[in-house]
Design a protein around this motif. Structure first.
Motif, short mmCIF file in Angstrom:
data_model
loop_
_atom_site.label_atom_id
_atom_site.label_comp_id
_atom_site.label_asym_id
_atom_site.label_seq_id
_atom_site.Cartn_x
_atom_site.Cartn_y
_atom_site.Cartn_z
N MET A 63 0.81 -1.29 -0.18
CA MET A 63 -0.08 0.10 -0.04
C MET A 63 0.84 1.34 -0.15
O MET A 63 0.55 2.12 -0.50
CB MET A 63 -1.07 0.07 1.14
N LYS A 64 2.00 1.30 0.87
CA LYS A 64 2.70 2.35 0.90
C LYS A 64 3.54 2.73 -0.34
O LYS A 64 3.46 3.81 -1.01
CB LYS A 64 3.90 2.30 1.93
N ASP A 65 3.99 1.53 -0.97
CA ASP A 65 4.76 1.66 -2.15
C ASP A 65 4.10 2.31 -3.37
O ASP A 65 4.04 3.29 -4.23
CB ASP A 65 5.10 0.44 -2.71
N THR A 66 2.47 1.79 -3.45
CA THR A 66 1.60 2.12 -4.34
C THR A 66 1.45 3.52 -4.49
O THR A 66 1.15 4.43 -5.34
CB THR A 66 0.32 1.18 -4.26
N ILE A 67 1.07 3.77 -3.11
CA ILE A 67 0.80 5.56 -2.87
C ILE A 67 1.75 6.52 -3.40
O ILE A 67 1.60 7.55 -3.85
CB ILE A 67 0.38 5.81 -1.29
N LEU A 68 3.11 5.93 -3.17
CA LEU A 68 4.26 6.81 -3.26
C LEU A 68 4.51 6.74 -4.85
O LEU A 68 4.72 7.81 -5.20
CB LEU A 68 5.33 6.22 -2.61
N SER A 69 4.24 5.89 -5.55
CA SER A 69 4.40 5.80 -6.77
C SER A 69 3.19 6.77 -7.75
O SER A 69 3.64 7.32 -8.44
CB SER A 69 4.51 4.35 -7.56
N THR A 76 11.38 -5.41 -17.92
CA THR A 76 11.12 -5.46 -16.43
C THR A 76 11.31 -6.80 -15.75
O THR A 76 10.97 -7.59 -16.33
CB THR A 76 9.67 -5.09 -16.39
N ARG A 77 11.61 -6.52 -14.75
CA ARG A 77 11.98 -7.69 -13.94
C ARG A 77 10.84 -8.58 -13.59
O ARG A 77 9.61 -7.95 -13.46
CB ARG A 77 12.68 -7.50 -12.65
N LYS A 128 6.43 -4.95 -10.01
CA LYS A 128 5.10 -4.55 -10.29
C LYS A 128 5.04 -3.29 -11.16
O LYS A 128 3.94 -2.71 -11.25
CB LYS A 128 4.35 -4.28 -8.84
N GLU A 129 6.04 -2.91 -11.64
CA GLU A 129 5.99 -1.44 -12.26
C GLU A 129 5.47 -1.80 -13.75
O GLU A 129 5.27 -2.84 -14.29
CB GLU A 129 7.36 -0.90 -12.51
N ILE A 130 4.78 -0.80 -13.81
CA ILE A 130 4.02 -0.61 -15.21
C ILE A 130 4.06 0.54 -15.73
O ILE A 130 4.12 1.67 -15.04
CB ILE A 130 2.64 -1.28 -15.22
N TYR A 131 3.96 0.88 -17.16
CA TYR A 131 4.00 2.47 -17.90
C TYR A 131 2.76 2.62 -18.35
O TYR A 131 2.29 2.04 -19.21
CB TYR A 131 5.05 2.43 -18.66
N LEU A 132 2.45 3.99 -18.10
CA LEU A 132 1.14 4.65 -18.83
C LEU A 132 1.78 5.45 -20.11
O LEU A 132 2.50 6.33 -20.01
CB LEU A 132 0.31 5.33 -17.90
N VAL A 133 1.60 4.86 -21.33
CA VAL A 133 1.83 5.63 -22.48
C VAL A 133 0.82 6.36 -23.01
O VAL A 133 -0.09 6.14 -23.50
CB VAL A 133 2.44 4.39 -23.54
N CYS A 134 1.15 7.76 -22.96
CA CYS A 134 0.03 8.84 -23.55
C CYS A 134 0.40 9.39 -24.46
O CYS A 134 1.45 9.92 -24.74
CB CYS A 134 -0.28 9.75 -22.27
N LEU A 135 -0.43 9.48 -25.85
CA LEU A 135 0.02 10.00 -26.95
C LEU A 135 -0.70 11.01 -27.63
O LEU A 135 -1.97 10.96 -27.57
CB LEU A 135 0.23 8.77 -28.29
N GLY A 136 -0.30 12.29 -27.93
CA GLY A 136 -1.04 13.07 -28.61
C GLY A 136 -1.85 13.88 -27.61
O GLY A 136 -3.01 13.89 -27.36
N LEU A 137 -1.30 14.81 -26.84
CA LEU A 137 -2.19 15.83 -25.90
C LEU A 137 -2.96 16.55 -26.68
O LEU A 137 -2.76 17.30 -27.65
CB LEU A 137 -1.08 16.53 -24.98
N GLY A 138 -4.15 16.70 -26.15
CA GLY A 138 -5.35 17.44 -26.72
C GLY A 138 -6.63 16.60 -26.60
O GLY A 138 -6.43 15.58 -26.19
N LYS A 139 -7.53 17.06 -27.08
CA LYS A 139 -8.96 16.60 -27.00
C LYS A 139 -8.81 15.18 -27.68
O LYS A 139 -8.53 14.96 -28.66
CB LYS A 139 -9.79 17.39 -27.51
#
Length: 278
Positions: free
Chosen positions: A173-179, A259-260, A264-275
């Motif tokens: 829980m602590k690690d999740t909150i900090l990330s 990833t090892r 539990k790390e995972i990446y959120l990849v966001c493309l094209g800022l805008g509507k």
């Protein structure tokens, strides 16, 4: 390394190819899959130590003539200069004096009165050129205006990469909150607060005082820009994708092959800022 310290494929490949860390292959996979960085782009790397993502980002800019820039920011590295070696001047002194010296050392450290030298993250000599620079600072404390000033001509960045991660405590829980706090900072720094107006379920971004201190202007990510954030996989952190899907043309999760297996790390990849497209 993997498992109990046994070198794995990515560790060996990183050494063979001149990357300073195996994490380079995570960004290499993202670049191949999503084309995050284009020639001439301006890239901001949050949590840039030890420099593997700086290397991949610079490579992705292409030839030096294409232009572009890579700016890496990471926590200040502090070195305390201790005074224990002074005791050699008093080789004939009693043990009580030596004890006093070490007590004074501790006091200096605790009161931050020792001499401190701040060092920037060193730019790797391989796969990097003059377009790469690093800044020694705490991302959580940097105001938006100062980060904007690091960008070419103060116009913001076309790509923001956040590989920031807290020191894992083993308490889920602590690690999740900090990330989540680190990802929250990267997101607000990238988009600012004015883009959040009218979005659904974004109030969690302002639950802490630190997250709400920025002014309401636009963030440092340029329109149509790309953003990558590291998180620890959890139901709690799914809400970041929900918010980013309303801000970007595309937002999806990726667990890179490098990833090892224990991570539990995972990446959120966001493309094209805008509507986002309806």
């Amino acid at each position: 390394m993997s498992g109990l310290g046994t070198p794995d494929f990515f560790y060996r490949e990183a050494q063979r190819l001149g990357y300073v860390a195996r994490s380079a292959f995570k960004l290499l996979q993202m670049q191949k899959q999503y084309k995050l960085i284009a020639p001439g782009d301006s890239v901001l790397d949050l949590g840039c130590a030890p420099g593997a993502w700086l290397q991949v980002a610079c490579q992705s800019l292409g030839h030096l003539k294409n232009g572009g820039a890579v700016v890496g920011i990471d926590l200040k590295v502090r070195k305390f200069f201790w005074f224990g070696d002074w005791t050699f001047l008093f080789s004939c002194s009693r043990d009580v004096f030596r004890l006093l010296v070490y007590v004074l050392e501790l006091v200096f450290c605790l009161t931050q009165m020792a001499f401190i030298a701040e060092q920037k993250v060193k730019v790797p000599s391989i796969h990097c050129d003059s377009r790469v620079q690093t800044v020694s600072a705490d991302v959580m404390e940097l105001p938006r205006e100062q980060v904007m000033a690091f960008s070419p001509k103060g116009r913001g960045f076309s790509v923001i990469l956040s590989d920031m991660c807290p020191s894992v405590s083993g308490i889920t829980m602590k690690d999740t909150i900090l990330s989540g706090e680190l990802a929250k900072r990267a997101l607000l720094l990238a988009i600012g607060r004015n883009r959040l107006s009218g979005l659904d379920e974004y109030s969690f971004l302002f639950e802490s005082e630190d997250a709400s201190r920025d002014d309401p202007d636009a963030g440092v990510l340029q329109p149509k820009g790309n953003l990558v954030m590291k998180l620890l996989e959890s139901e709690e952190n799914q809400r970041y994708r929900d918010v980013c899907r309303q801000l970007f043309q595309k937002a999806s999760w990726l667990r890179p092959k490098a990833t090892r297996s224990s991570s539990k790390e995972i990446y959120l990849v966001c493309l094209g800022l805008g509507k986002a497209k309806s």
